[in-house]
Design a protein around this motif. Structure first.
Motif, short mmCIF file in Angstrom:
data_model
loop_
_atom_site.label_atom_id
_atom_site.label_comp_id
_atom_site.label_asym_id
_atom_site.label_seq_id
_atom_site.Cartn_x
_atom_site.Cartn_y
_atom_site.Cartn_z
N MET A 106 59.54 14.08 40.68
CA MET A 106 58.41 14.94 40.28
C MET A 106 57.71 15.54 41.49
N LYS A 107 57.69 14.75 42.58
CA LYS A 107 57.06 15.26 43.79
C LYS A 107 57.82 16.47 44.31
N ALA A 108 59.18 16.36 44.28
CA ALA A 108 59.98 17.49 44.73
C ALA A 108 59.78 18.69 43.84
N GLN A 109 59.70 18.45 42.53
CA GLN A 109 59.49 19.55 41.59
C GLN A 109 58.15 20.23 41.84
N SER A 110 57.13 19.45 42.15
CA SER A 110 55.82 20.03 42.44
C SER A 110 55.87 20.91 43.67
N ALA A 111 56.64 20.47 44.68
CA ALA A 111 56.77 21.26 45.90
C ALA A 111 57.44 22.59 45.61
N ALA A 112 58.48 22.57 44.76
CA ALA A 112 59.14 23.82 44.39
C ALA A 112 58.20 24.72 43.61
N SER A 113 57.42 24.13 42.70
CA SER A 113 56.47 24.92 41.90
C SER A 113 55.40 25.54 42.79
N LEU A 114 55.00 24.84 43.86
CA LEU A 114 53.97 25.35 44.75
C LEU A 114 54.43 26.63 45.42
N HIS A 115 55.73 26.70 45.74
CA HIS A 115 56.26 27.93 46.32
C HIS A 115 56.02 29.11 45.39
N TRP A 116 56.25 28.90 44.09
CA TRP A 116 56.10 29.99 43.15
C TRP A 116 54.66 30.34 42.90
N GLU A 117 53.76 29.35 43.02
CA GLU A 117 52.33 29.66 42.89
C GLU A 117 51.90 30.56 44.04
N ARG A 118 52.39 30.24 45.26
CA ARG A 118 52.05 31.09 46.39
C ARG A 118 52.67 32.47 46.24
N HIS A 119 53.91 32.52 45.71
CA HIS A 119 54.60 33.79 45.49
C HIS A 119 53.83 34.65 44.51
N ASP A 120 53.36 34.05 43.42
CA ASP A 120 52.60 34.81 42.41
C ASP A 120 51.28 35.29 42.97
N GLU A 121 50.64 34.46 43.82
CA GLU A 121 49.35 34.85 44.36
C GLU A 121 49.47 36.02 45.32
N ALA A 122 50.69 36.23 45.87
CA ALA A 122 50.88 37.34 46.78
C ALA A 122 50.82 38.68 46.05
N VAL A 123 51.01 38.65 44.77
CA VAL A 123 50.96 39.86 43.96
C VAL A 123 49.53 40.07 43.48
N PRO A 124 48.96 41.29 43.67
CA PRO A 124 47.58 41.54 43.24
C PRO A 124 47.41 41.24 41.77
N ARG A 125 46.38 40.47 41.44
CA ARG A 125 46.12 40.10 40.06
C ARG A 125 44.85 40.80 39.57
N GLY A 126 44.81 41.13 38.29
CA GLY A 126 43.62 41.75 37.72
C GLY A 126 43.75 43.24 37.52
N THR A 127 44.94 43.81 37.81
CA THR A 127 45.10 45.26 37.65
C THR A 127 44.91 45.67 36.19
N GLY A 128 45.46 44.88 35.26
CA GLY A 128 45.28 45.18 33.85
C GLY A 128 43.82 45.09 33.43
N PHE A 129 43.11 44.10 33.97
CA PHE A 129 41.68 43.94 33.70
C PHE A 129 40.91 45.18 34.15
N VAL A 130 41.27 45.71 35.32
CA VAL A 130 40.60 46.91 35.85
C VAL A 130 40.84 48.10 34.93
N ARG A 131 42.08 48.26 34.46
CA ARG A 131 42.38 49.40 33.57
C ARG A 131 41.62 49.29 32.25
N ARG A 132 41.60 48.08 31.69
CA ARG A 132 40.87 47.92 30.42
C ARG A 132 39.38 48.17 30.60
N ALA A 133 38.82 47.65 31.70
CA ALA A 133 37.39 47.85 31.96
C ALA A 133 37.07 49.32 32.18
N TYR A 134 37.99 50.04 32.79
CA TYR A 134 37.78 51.48 33.04
C TYR A 134 37.63 52.24 31.72
N GLY A 135 38.54 51.99 30.78
CA GLY A 135 38.46 52.68 29.50
C GLY A 135 37.20 52.35 28.74
#
Length: 370
Positions: free
Chosen positions: A1-30
């Motif tokens: 499980m420790k190894a699996q958590s380490a692999a999952s952490l890579h993907w959390e960092r990968h996802d965080e590299a992508v700007p988040r909230g773009t859809g929220f901005v578009r909805r708020a704009y309308g």
């Protein structure tokens, strides 16, 4: 499980590299465009009845019809669009406080304007954003007093109007808070289902279908001077380890190897479990020398001994490499040729990388190790 958590952490960092909230901005704009356009009619009507100055009316017009577009552009180009949009909400709260003062605290219009902004706060950030927005609104009222002075035009207040205030204010805000909490739970559940649908349950890496989809996406967006490479990895001697030590130890070894592979690549690369003891990495490194250097680094990272129920095992793996556009332009061709190169690596001694070449064919590679 420790190894699996380490692999999952890579993907959390990968996802965080992508700007988040773009859809929220578009909805708020309308919603901001529609809401402020409707609110402008209300406010201008009140200001006209109060004989407000032209400057005050122009201020409201500029805010209602220019600010939504300015705020959208400011938020969309930020590294964190969602965070920038919350700052836009604070601007709405501040200006809302100023407009209440400009309308001379006219009771019903002021209540509706503030309620509209506070409901927006609740929907975007729950009780915390509501409290902060209320504070910013009071700051806006102070600025409004400085700009427009202090005057009161309450309008007609009857007992029924006063009695309607709790229903008009408290109930919508309470409903908004409950809805916000429910939406957070649903969003968390949706993210978890998406993760389960895209990930391999043992290693936490991308599953085969998701990996192929991402490889196709990389190939579709590849420009002429760029390169997309596939590294096809197969563990050497895994069957013997799995048979002698048991499937539980075999699973633990796979999870540990997955974690080491994920820790070695960078955030621009995708890694997935292709099946059994096979892994695939999709890289966009420009130089072939960098791709082969990555393969060497992966072999080195995996080669350190692993303790499985008191038995030290030294993982080894063979790596086949294909690259686009040199060896193919579609996902299936690249995967097949990287797989062929991997079999040649096994034939020639294992635990090494091999680049696909014109001398390698799929049939020759499989016969060589057959």
């Amino acid at each position: 499980m420790k190894a699996q958590s380490a692999a999952s952490l890579h993907w959390e960092r990968h996802d965080e590299a992508v700007p988040r909230g773009t859809g929220f901005v578009r909805r708020a704009y309308g919603l901001r465009c529609v809401g402020l356009a409707m609110g402008c009619f209300l406010v201008q009507t009140v200001l006209w009845s109060q004989h407000a100055t032209a400057v005050t009316r122009l201020f409201v017009l500029a805010y209602c019809f220019a600010w939504p577009h300015v705020g959208f552009l400011l938020a969309r180009h930020r590294a964190l669009p969602g965070k920038a949009e919350r700052r836009n909400i604070y601007v709405d709260n501040f200006i809302g406080g100023m407009i209440v003062v400009a309308m001379k605290y006219s009771w019903l219009p002021s209540t509706l304007i503030l309620l509209m902004f506070m409901m927006n706060n609740v929907a975007a950030g729950g009780g915390r954003l509501l409290a902060r927005g209320a504070l910013v609104c009071m700051m806006g009222c102070t600025a409004g007093i400085v700009c427009f002075g202090v005057a009161f035009d309450w309008g007609g207040l009857s007992a029924s109007t006063i009695a309607s205030a709790p229903m008009l204010i408290v109930y919508p805000l309470s409903l908004g808070l409950v809805t916000h909490r429910t939406s957070l739970k649903l969003a968390a559940r949706s993210r978890e289902l998406k993760r389960l649908n895209e990930r391999d349950t043992l290693t936490g890496l991308l599953n085969r279908a998701t990996l192929i989809a991402r490889l196709n996406a990389r190939l579709q967006t590849r420009v002429d001077e760029s390169r997309v490479s596939v590294l096809f990895i197969d563990m050497d001697g895994f069957k013997a380890i799995n048979d002698s030590l048991g499937h539980q130890c075999g699973d633990a070894l796979l999870a540990e190897v997955a974690a080491r592979l994920a820790a070695t690549i960078d955030d621009t690369e995708d890694i997935g479990r292709y099946g059994g003891d096979e892994f695939v990495i999709v890289s966009v490194r420009a130089a072939l020398s960098d791709v082969t250097a990555l393969a060497d680094a992966l072999i080195e990272a995996v080669s350190h001994p692993v303790s499985l129920n008191g038995t030290n095992v030294q993982p080894r793996m063979s790596v086949g490499i294909s690259t686009s556009p040199d060896h193919g332009k579609d996902a299936q061709t690249l995967l097949t040729r990287a797989d062929s190169a991997m079999y040649v690596a096994k034939r020639d001694g294992c635990n090494q990388p091999v680049m696909f070449g014109c001398a390698i064919t799929s049939a020759q590679a499989h016969i060589a190790v057959g």
